[in-house]
Design a protein around this motif. Structure first.
Motif, PDB file in Angstrom:
ATOM      1  N   ILE A 153      -3.014  87.505  66.512  1.00  0.00           N
ATOM      2  CA  ILE A 153      -1.383  86.384  67.250  1.00  0.00           C
ATOM      3  C   ILE A 153      -1.553  86.100  68.623  1.00  0.00           C
ATOM      4  CG2 ILE A 153       0.620  88.249  68.540  1.00  0.00           C
ATOM      5  CD1 ILE A 153       0.299  89.589  65.450  1.00  0.00           C
ATOM      6  N   ASP A 163      11.337  88.195  69.339  1.00  0.00           N
ATOM      7  CA  ASP A 163      10.181  88.273  70.502  1.00  0.00           C
ATOM      8  C   ASP A 163       9.601  88.696  69.914  1.00  0.00           C
ATOM      9  OD1 ASP A 163      12.282  90.833  69.542  1.00  0.00           O
ATOM     10  OD2 ASP A 163      11.348  91.481  71.409  1.00  0.00           O
ATOM     11  N   ASP A 164       8.776  87.800  68.854  1.00  0.00           N
ATOM     12  CA  ASP A 164       7.466  89.509  68.392  1.00  0.00           C
ATOM     13  C   ASP A 164       6.548  88.985  69.209  1.00  0.00           C
ATOM     14  OD1 ASP A 164       7.888  89.246  64.770  1.00  0.00           O
ATOM     15  OD2 ASP A 164       9.121  87.145  65.683  1.00  0.00           O
ATOM     16  N   THR A 186      13.117  81.910  70.225  1.00  0.00           N
ATOM     17  CA  THR A 186      12.115  82.375  69.368  1.00  0.00           C
ATOM     18  C   THR A 186      10.648  82.187  69.498  1.00  0.00           C
ATOM     19  OG1 THR A 186      11.531  81.819  66.635  1.00  0.00           O
ATOM     20  CG2 THR A 186      12.615  79.832  68.175  1.00  0.00           C
ATOM     21  N   THR A 187      10.023  83.262  69.353  1.00  0.00           N
ATOM     22  CA  THR A 187       8.565  83.056  70.283  1.00  0.00           C
ATOM     23  C   THR A 187       7.646  82.924  68.173  1.00  0.00           C
ATOM     24  OG1 THR A 187       7.652  85.197  69.509  1.00  0.00           O
ATOM     25  CG2 THR A 187       8.610  84.661  70.938  1.00  0.00           C
ATOM     26  N   THR A 188       7.984  82.265  67.030  1.00  0.00           N
ATOM     27  CA  THR A 188       7.842  82.707  66.192  1.00  0.00           C
ATOM     28  C   THR A 188       8.081  81.349  64.910  1.00  0.00           C
ATOM     29  OG1 THR A 188       7.374  84.894  65.675  1.00  0.00           O
ATOM     30  CG2 THR A 188       7.214  84.030  63.840  1.00  0.00           C
ATOM     31  N   ARG A 226       2.810  84.014  59.249  1.00  0.00           N
ATOM     32  CA  ARG A 226       3.938  83.109  60.600  1.00  0.00           C
ATOM     33  C   ARG A 226       2.570  82.907  61.677  1.00  0.00           C
ATOM     34  NH1 ARG A 226       5.694  88.123  59.838  1.00  0.00           N
ATOM     35  NH2 ARG A 226       5.668  89.491  61.537  1.00  0.00           N
ATOM     36  N   SER A 265       2.888  83.166  66.110  1.00  0.00           N
ATOM     37  CA  SER A 265       3.791  82.990  67.584  1.00  0.00           C
ATOM     38  C   SER A 265       3.597  82.861  68.730  1.00  0.00           C
ATOM     39  CB  SER A 265       3.988  85.390  67.471  1.00  0.00           C
ATOM     40  OG  SER A 265       4.905  85.511  65.676  1.00  0.00           O
ATOM     41  N   GLU A 266       4.310  82.799  69.643  1.00  0.00           N
ATOM     42  CA  GLU A 266       3.120  82.196  70.555  1.00  0.00           C
ATOM     43  C   GLU A 266       4.328  82.323  71.809  1.00  0.00           C
ATOM     44  OE1 GLU A 266       1.047  78.355  71.156  1.00  0.00           O
ATOM     45  OE2 GLU A 266       1.954  78.062  69.123  1.00  0.00           O
ATOM     46  N   PRO A 312       8.366  78.127  70.012  1.00  0.00           N
ATOM     47  CA  PRO A 312       7.106  79.610  70.180  1.00  0.00           C
ATOM     48  C   PRO A 312       6.090  78.266  72.128  1.00  0.00           C
ATOM     49  CG  PRO A 312       7.908  79.252  67.924  1.00  0.00           C
ATOM     50  CD  PRO A 312       8.774  78.648  68.543  1.00  0.00           C
TER      51      PRO A 312
END
Length: 214
Positions: free
Chosen positions: A26, A108-109, A127-129, A143, A145-146, A164
């Motif tokens: 991740i 917020d993953d 959206t982080t994803t 997916r 995520s950043e 992201p």
């Protein structure tokens, strides 16, 4: 009496190693699946978000308590108008003197970090994803995520989507309806799909009302 303490300890160590491996993926922005990330479920705070969204406006102290409990960190003099939405909540960090209008969505993953004096208009999504383009890589909700960083004094207009890995620099203005897919430098006006810088913010803006390009 537990007759298998060694085996139980071994299971725990294997689970911890798996979790660390997934967290490494991740952090590197690599594709991971829902099943791989399922150990993060306890960090989700949907009940607190739900209660916040249904707490009467007159109960300001209770709203504050719920927001502090739902989010990763919350500064002073923070206003977040309900309803808001968050995938986790625990990965959102908000600074002082924040104003967020209705229907703010945090995917917020991983971390969303918002500085001091930030203003966000209605119906904004951070959206982080994202998801891979090829459908075979989206199996089990594949997916990546950043993290997102919004620096101090940023103003984000209505219906903006921040994607992201984006950082928005100090004092910048993002025009309504923009899709921000890359970093925005400090002290500029940026608009569009995709969002692009249209001009710097200068002292001339001290005597104008709007942020429109000249």
């Amino acid at each position: 009496m537990d007759r298998l303490p060694g085996r139980r300890t071994g299971f725990v160590k294997v689970a911890q190693a798996h979790d660390e491996e997934v967290l490494h993926k991740i952090r590197q922005g690599l594709v991971y699946t829902e099943t791989e990330a399922s150990f993060q479920a306890p960090q989700r705070r949907p009940d607190l978000v739900f209660e916040y969204n249904h707490t009467p406006p007159a109960q300001a102290e209770r709203r504050r308590e719920l927001l502090v409990a739902a989010l990763g960190s919350v500064g002073e003099r923070t206003v977040l108008l309900p309803p808001f939405h968050a995938g986790f909540g625990s990965n959102v960090h908000i600074g002082d003197d924040f104003f967020g209008n209705v229907n703010l969505t945090f995917v917020d993953d991983v971390d969303i970090r918002i500085g001091d004096g930030v203003m966000i208009a209605p119906s904004v999504t951070l959206t982080t994803t994202g998801h891979p383009v090829h459908p075979s890589r989206r199996t089990d909700f594949g997916r990546f995520s950043e993290p997102i960083v919004i620096e101090d004094k940023v103003w984000i207009g209505s219906n903006v989507v921040v994607l992201p890995g984006v950082r928005i620099g100090y004092g910048s203005v993002i025009g309504a309806g923009s899709v921000v897919s890359r970093d925005i430098p400090p002290m500029v006006v940026a608009v569009g799909v995709p969002c692009r810088v249209v001009r710097p913010i200068t002292d001339d803006d001290l005597t104008t009302r709007t942020a429109e390009a000249g």
